[in-house]
Write a protein that holds these residues in place. Structure first.
Motif, PDB file in Angstrom:
ATOM      1  N   ALA A 157       0.854  -1.302   0.144  1.00  0.00           N
ATOM      2  CA  ALA A 157      -0.116  -0.089   0.117  1.00  0.00           C
ATOM      3  C   ALA A 157       0.875   1.242  -0.019  1.00  0.00           C
ATOM      4  O   ALA A 157       2.066   1.350   0.457  1.00  0.00           O
ATOM      5  CB  ALA A 157      -0.940  -0.141   1.192  1.00  0.00           C
ATOM      6  N   ASP A 158       0.348   2.413  -0.534  1.00  0.00           N
ATOM      7  CA  ASP A 158       0.903   3.540  -0.776  1.00  0.00           C
ATOM      8  C   ASP A 158       0.231   4.543   0.498  1.00  0.00           C
ATOM      9  O   ASP A 158       0.685   5.440   0.696  1.00  0.00           O
ATOM     10  CB  ASP A 158       0.727   4.222  -1.891  1.00  0.00           C
ATOM     11  N   LEU A 159      -0.876   4.036   1.002  1.00  0.00           N
ATOM     12  CA  LEU A 159      -1.598   4.839   1.765  1.00  0.00           C
ATOM     13  C   LEU A 159      -2.506   3.929   2.608  1.00  0.00           C
ATOM     14  O   LEU A 159      -3.201   2.933   2.122  1.00  0.00           O
ATOM     15  CB  LEU A 159      -2.605   6.068   1.133  1.00  0.00           C
ATOM     16  N   LEU A 160      -2.664   4.264   3.870  1.00  0.00           N
ATOM     17  CA  LEU A 160      -3.672   3.576   4.819  1.00  0.00           C
ATOM     18  C   LEU A 160      -4.853   4.370   5.078  1.00  0.00           C
ATOM     19  O   LEU A 160      -4.772   5.475   5.614  1.00  0.00           O
ATOM     20  CB  LEU A 160      -3.064   2.851   6.082  1.00  0.00           C
ATOM     21  N   ILE A 161      -6.149   3.940   5.095  1.00  0.00           N
ATOM     22  CA  ILE A 161      -7.300   4.456   5.943  1.00  0.00           C
ATOM     23  C   ILE A 161      -7.674   3.485   6.780  1.00  0.00           C
ATOM     24  O   ILE A 161      -8.024   2.511   6.368  1.00  0.00           O
ATOM     25  CB  ILE A 161      -8.087   4.978   4.640  1.00  0.00           C
ATOM     26  N   SER A 162      -7.917   3.700   7.885  1.00  0.00           N
ATOM     27  CA  SER A 162      -8.296   3.039   9.001  1.00  0.00           C
ATOM     28  C   SER A 162      -9.107   3.710  10.139  1.00  0.00           C
ATOM     29  O   SER A 162      -9.502   5.036  10.084  1.00  0.00           O
ATOM     30  CB  SER A 162      -7.158   2.189   9.644  1.00  0.00           C
ATOM     31  N   ASP A 163      -9.209   3.037  10.983  1.00  0.00           N
ATOM     32  CA  ASP A 163     -10.185   3.567  12.371  1.00  0.00           C
ATOM     33  C   ASP A 163      -8.886   3.711  13.393  1.00  0.00           C
ATOM     34  O   ASP A 163      -7.910   3.290  13.352  1.00  0.00           O
ATOM     35  CB  ASP A 163     -11.209   2.855  12.758  1.00  0.00           C
TER      36      ASP A 163
END
Length: 697
Positions: A558-564
């Motif tokens: 991944a180049d970017l993570l979106i999470s909580d």
């Protein structure tokens, strides 16, 4: 002139969605009930064609139950209509039909057949009773893996037909039922005799097979012998540090994430489990595994050389092992986040609490749950050595974005997961960018508490499938590379065994591993990961739900993570790549950042996903990324320094706690050596005084 109402053609169109669907299990149950009623009516009339059709229909319904609707079996059992009752009723109705056909003296002619049928059911009951005895002899007080326990007279399990009455009775009784049915159709008793002979023969062979397994030379070792073997093995292996785990099937990932760090420790590691079903759930490892279900068996660890137990989670059975005074206990958790669950008051029951970095130490101090600062040790996250560092912006045609939300949790807090309120919006915003490739990896417990989370998860998957249908591009050439790598990895990480193998058979097959297997598994895993990603088109979005590829491998892609707000962010920070956090808590952004320190080096996204385009632009153009330095500082704050490595700090903490355990054992031994003779002297003096008093009296 209008037509009379009675002659009008009225068409009523009901949408298919409004027509209630009858569950398949209800249809099968209804078919079975109707078949028995029809069979009873046909037997009493008697009516041969109806009898044949009804009996065949009931047998077919039984087959459907066992093949596709096994959940209904427990419903029938609770209604006292289990397989034995149904099978006896079916054969009884066939006998009634035979007796009502033809002459009045048929009872005498068919008496031997009825007697044979009764003998068959008596054998069935005998097999069931003996199978229970066999199962008890094969339920050992200890379950092992990666340990040579062949001296316990381990053997393959009996055939599944002999262990499950639901499978055995239809198989063994089918020839008898078919013979009775053929006799009803042809009026030839030889058909029933042949069928009954086959059923009796199968039952006798099954009973013989089970009885032989009860012979002293064939059954596994008894409880006393197994416990003596356990003590001898512990004395020979001399474990020093162990991983203690108890939980549900869905929580096994909490233990699996610590297997590699435990295996790399100095000393002799051991895995201690409490639930029998957990033994095959533990991932591939060379570490010896002991499952000790009973507390009395668990207490035998007190006499072993085990010095430290590492706990990745809390459970109801944790308090049982904490009673062992010779072992030091430490809590490492299965991940760190800013949530309150990361500071559970139960942590004060352990001798030490090991955390990744200073942030967790501060979190415990602020939580005021009874954990003293002197008992908190910073060891980093040794699992994260597999996470590769940031190597620059995306270089290919696509920016890979990993959306890895956490689950909804137990407390109903809307800020726990973004799946419900923001998940679909985030994925839509990402899919709207033609240069984005989405990797969606939901938490394995998503939807287990709140059904809305499960429904949102399904919507997200459908969005990704729809986006893939609209995308086109070149695909990698078809080949056998991934299949070959999968086959090799499965060969190294699994043991070929029958699906019906029981725990004793698994212990026999999963004995001590071959030398060098761990290194071979590591190489095979790396090769599989490369083959897996190479087999996928670079433009295609992916939903990742299997154990492979692992989360950390997704990090590397991944180049970017979106999470909580979860431990996923803390772990991803090891790469220092850009990340974003969805704010579904209802808090203002400044309050949200202050409440959750792991957010301060990331982009905060609102539930409408309005900030996604700017976020992607910053990922593609690092000069626009204003959080580079903040991520580096937060990484050190959350995970500790890069040097010495986390594995080194983890090992040092283990050795220090082992030394403390040994010192405690020495002090206790010296204290007992002093106290016990004193007690004996006091007892001797008291006894002498009583004897003197008696003699003088």
């Amino acid at each position: 002139m209008p037509l009379p109402l009675s002659r009008r053609r009225i068409t009523i169109r009901v949408p298919l969605r409004q027509i209630p669907r009858i569950p398949a299990r209800a249809l099968v149950a209804a078919l079975l009930a109707v078949a028995f009623v029809a069979q009873a009516a046909a037997a009493l009339r008697p009516h041969i064609p109806l009898l044949l059709a009804a009996t065949t229909a009931s047998l077919a319904a039984e087959g459907v139950l066992y093949r596709w609707q096994r959940g209904m079996l427990s419903v029938f059992a609770k209604s006292h209509a289990d397989i034995t009752v149904r099978h006896v009723l079916r054969d009884l109705l066939l006998v009634v039909a035979l007796l009502r056909l033809g002459e009045q003296d048929r009872e005498t002619a068919y008496a031997p057949l009825v007697a044979a049928l009764l003998v068959f059911y008596a054998l069935h009951c005998a097999i069931q009773a003996v199978s229970v005895l066999v199962r008890r002899t094969r339920t050992l007080p200890v379950v092992t893996r990666n340990i040579d326990a062949s001296t316990l007279r381990l053997s393959p399990a009996p055939p599944v037909l002999l262990r499950r009455p639901g499978d055995r009775l239809p198989a063994f009784g089918l020839p008898a039922t078919a013979g009775l049915l053929a006799t009803a159709a042809t009026d030839d008793p030889r058909c029933a005799a042949l069928g009954l002979a086959l059923s009796l023969g199968l039952a006798l062979l099954g009973l013989y097979d089970l009885l032989v397994r009860l012979l002293p030379s064939r059954r596994p070792a008894g409880e006393r012998e197994v416990l003596a073997w356990l003590d001898a093995w512990l004395a020979e292996y001399r474990p020093t540090v162990g991983l203690y785990f108890s939980g549900t099937k869905d929580s096994v990932y909490q233990a699996n994430m610590w297997l590699e760090p435990i295996a790399a420790l100095d000393g002799r590691p051991l895995i201690v489990l409490r639930e029998r079903f957990m033994v095959p759930k533990i991932a591939a490892t060379d570490i010896p595994v002991l499952c000790l279900p009973k507390v009395s068996t668990l207490m035998r660890l007190e006499q072993s050389t085990l010095q430290v137990l590492i706990h990745p989670s809390n459970s109801g059975k944790t308090s049982q092992v904490l009673r062992i005074p010779t072992i030091r206990h430490t809590f490492v958790n299965h991940g760190e986040s800013d949530k309150l669950s990361s500071c559970n008051p139960y942590a004060k029951a352990y001798d030490e609490v090991w955390v990744a970095g200073a942030a967790a130490r501060e979190r415990y101090a602020l939580a005021e749950v009874g954990v003293e600062d002197k008992d908190v040790v910073e060891v980093g996250r040794p699992q994260l050595e597999a996470v590769r560092p940031y190597a620059g912006p995306p270089t290919g045609a696509y920016t890979t974005v990993l959306y890895a939300p956490t689950w909804e949790g137990w407390d109903g807090n809307p800020g726990n997961t973004s799946v419900i309120e923001a998940g679909a919006n985030l994925v839509r915003a990402l899919l709207a960018d033609p240069g984005v490739r989405v990797l969606y990896k939901p938490h394995p417990l998503t939807g287990s508490v709140d059904a809305r989370a499960g429904e949102a998860d399904l919507r997200i998957r459908e969005l990704i499938r729809a986006a893939n249908r609209e995308r086109t591009g070149p695909r990698p050439p078809a080949g056998d590379e991934l299949a070959n790598r999968t086959k090799e990895l499965d060969r190294l990480t699994t043991t070929a065994m029958r699906a019906s193998a029981d725990q004793v058979e698994r212990m026999l097959l999963q004995s001590a591993p071959e030398p060098g297997r761990a290194e071979a598994v590591a190489r095979a895993t790396a090769a599989w990961e490369e083959a897996y990603w190479a087999s996928l088109p670079e433009w295609e979005h992916q939903v990742v739900t299997d154990a492979r590829p692992a989360l950390y491998d997704c990090f590397n892609r991944a180049d970017l993570l979106i999470s909580d707000v979860s431990s996923v962010i803390s772990d991803f920070l090891a790469s220092e790549k850009p990340y974003a956090v969805a704010n579904t808590s209802g808090l203002a952004e400044d309050v949200f950042r202050k409440a959750f320190p792991t957010v301060r080096a990331g982009t905060v996204l609102t539930p409408d996903a309005a900030g996604v385009p700017e976020l992607l632009d910053a990922v593609r153009h690092p000069e626009k990324d204003e959080l580079v330095q903040a991520r580096a500082e937060l990484k050190r704050h959350l995970l500790g320094p890069d040097e010495p490595t986390s594995q080194v700090r983890f090992n040092e903490a283990v050795q220090t706690l082992c030394s403390a355990a040994r010192e405690h054992q020495v002090r206790m031994a010296e204290r007992l050596a002093v106290e016990i003779p004193g007690q004996r002297q006091d007892d001797d003096a008291e006894t002498a005084s009583r004897l003197t008093g008696r003699s003088s009296g």
